[in-house]
Write a protein that holds these residues in place. Structure first.
Motif, short mmCIF file in Angstrom:
data_model
loop_
_atom_site.label_atom_id
_atom_site.label_comp_id
_atom_site.label_asym_id
_atom_site.label_seq_id
_atom_site.Cartn_x
_atom_site.Cartn_y
_atom_site.Cartn_z
N VAL A 25 -0.69 -0.56 2.85
CA VAL A 25 0.46 -0.52 1.93
C VAL A 25 0.94 0.92 1.78
CG1 VAL A 25 1.21 -0.94 -0.45
CG2 VAL A 25 -0.32 -2.56 0.68
N ILE A 26 0.03 1.85 1.59
CA ILE A 26 0.40 3.26 1.46
C ILE A 26 1.02 3.76 2.76
CG2 ILE A 26 -0.53 5.59 1.17
CD1 ILE A 26 -2.64 4.27 -0.73
N GLN A 27 0.46 3.37 3.90
CA GLN A 27 1.01 3.79 5.19
C GLN A 27 2.44 3.29 5.36
OE1 GLN A 27 -0.44 5.93 7.62
NE2 GLN A 27 1.75 5.93 8.06
N ARG A 28 2.68 2.04 4.97
CA ARG A 28 4.03 1.48 5.08
C ARG A 28 5.01 2.28 4.22
NH1 ARG A 28 3.54 -3.59 3.11
NH2 ARG A 28 4.34 -2.94 1.13
N GLU A 29 4.60 2.63 3.01
CA GLU A 29 5.46 3.42 2.13
C GLU A 29 5.73 4.81 2.72
OE1 GLU A 29 7.09 2.44 -0.74
OE2 GLU A 29 6.40 0.49 -0.03
N LEU A 30 4.70 5.42 3.33
CA LEU A 30 4.89 6.72 3.98
C LEU A 30 5.83 6.61 5.18
CD1 LEU A 30 1.26 8.13 3.83
CD2 LEU A 30 3.25 8.97 2.56
N ASP A 31 5.72 5.51 5.92
CA ASP A 31 6.62 5.29 7.06
C ASP A 31 8.07 5.16 6.60
OD1 ASP A 31 4.45 5.38 8.77
OD2 ASP A 31 4.30 3.19 8.96
N ILE A 32 8.27 4.46 5.48
CA ILE A 32 9.62 4.31 4.93
C ILE A 32 10.16 5.68 4.51
CG2 ILE A 32 10.93 3.40 2.95
CD1 ILE A 32 9.04 0.90 3.13
N LEU A 33 9.34 6.47 3.82
CA LEU A 33 9.75 7.81 3.40
C LEU A 33 10.09 8.67 4.61
CD1 LEU A 33 10.11 9.96 1.17
CD2 LEU A 33 7.69 10.49 1.48
N LEU A 34 9.27 8.61 5.65
CA LEU A 34 9.51 9.37 6.86
C LEU A 34 10.85 9.01 7.47
CD1 LEU A 34 8.27 11.31 9.06
CD2 LEU A 34 7.57 9.21 10.21
N SER A 111 -5.17 -12.35 2.38
CA SER A 111 -5.29 -12.74 3.78
C SER A 111 -4.70 -11.70 4.72
CB SER A 111 -4.60 -14.09 4.00
OG SER A 111 -3.24 -13.98 3.68
N GLU A 112 -3.68 -10.98 4.30
CA GLU A 112 -3.05 -9.98 5.16
C GLU A 112 -2.50 -8.85 4.28
OE1 GLU A 112 -2.30 -7.95 8.25
OE2 GLU A 112 -3.08 -9.95 8.58
N PRO A 113 -3.26 -7.75 4.12
CA PRO A 113 -2.85 -6.69 3.20
C PRO A 113 -1.54 -6.01 3.57
CG PRO A 113 -4.76 -6.02 4.47
CD PRO A 113 -4.53 -7.46 4.75
N LYS A 114 -1.17 -6.00 4.85
CA LYS A 114 0.09 -5.36 5.24
C LYS A 114 1.29 -6.08 4.65
CE LYS A 114 -1.69 -4.89 9.52
NZ LYS A 114 -1.65 -4.98 10.94
N ASN A 115 1.11 -7.33 4.24
CA ASN A 115 2.21 -8.11 3.70
C ASN A 115 2.32 -8.03 2.18
OD1 ASN A 115 2.82 -8.95 6.29
ND2 ASN A 115 1.53 -10.76 6.15
N ILE A 116 1.48 -7.23 1.54
CA ILE A 116 1.56 -7.09 0.09
C ILE A 116 2.81 -6.29 -0.25
CG2 ILE A 116 0.49 -6.12 -2.00
CD1 ILE A 116 -2.19 -6.35 -0.58
#
Length: 123
Positions: A25-34, A111-116
């Motif tokens: 979840v944190i990585q996804r947010e960092l990717d969005i910021l990037l 079941s899939e943390p990337k989808n939170i």
């Protein structure tokens, strides 16, 4: 989680579960910021030494358009292997082994943390 007594920061298993769930979840947010930072427009400015009047990703990919030259260097696999050897990383496997108990506990929560959705983190 700590205040509710559901998380024990001294438990290695709890820390692993928390990392498994929140790191994506944190990585996804960092990717969005990037993406936002690299694609936003920087207005033209006078008397500055850095490029202006464009987008950071374009400054990087096309430095010649801004009176600069490409400063990047390609690193080959031989160089990477030498650095790995010098740092003593030759015995470290790139395979991640996850304990069965950790997987069992994680499956209970999600079941899939990337989808939170990010907004659900605060709840």
């Amino acid at each position: 989680l700590i205040n509710s007594g559901k998380y024990d920061s001294t438990s290695e298993l709890h820390r692993k579960v928390l990392a498994y769930i929140f790191v994506p979840v944190i990585q996804r947010e960092l990717d969005i910021l990037l993406e936002e930072q690299n694609h936003h427009y920087i207005r033209k400015q006078r008397n500055v030494q850095h490029p202006t009047g464009g987008r950071p990703d374009h400054f990087f990919r096309c430095p010649e358009h801004y009176g600069s030259v490409f400063q990047g260097r390609q690193i080959n696999s031989e160089t990477l292997s030498r650095v790995k050897d010098e740092l003593g990383l030759e015995n470290i496997s790139t395979t991640v082994i996850v304990e069965i108990e950790l997987l069992r506990i994680i499956s209970i929560f999600v079941s899939e943390p990337k989808n939170i959705p990010s907004q659900d983190i605060d709840n």
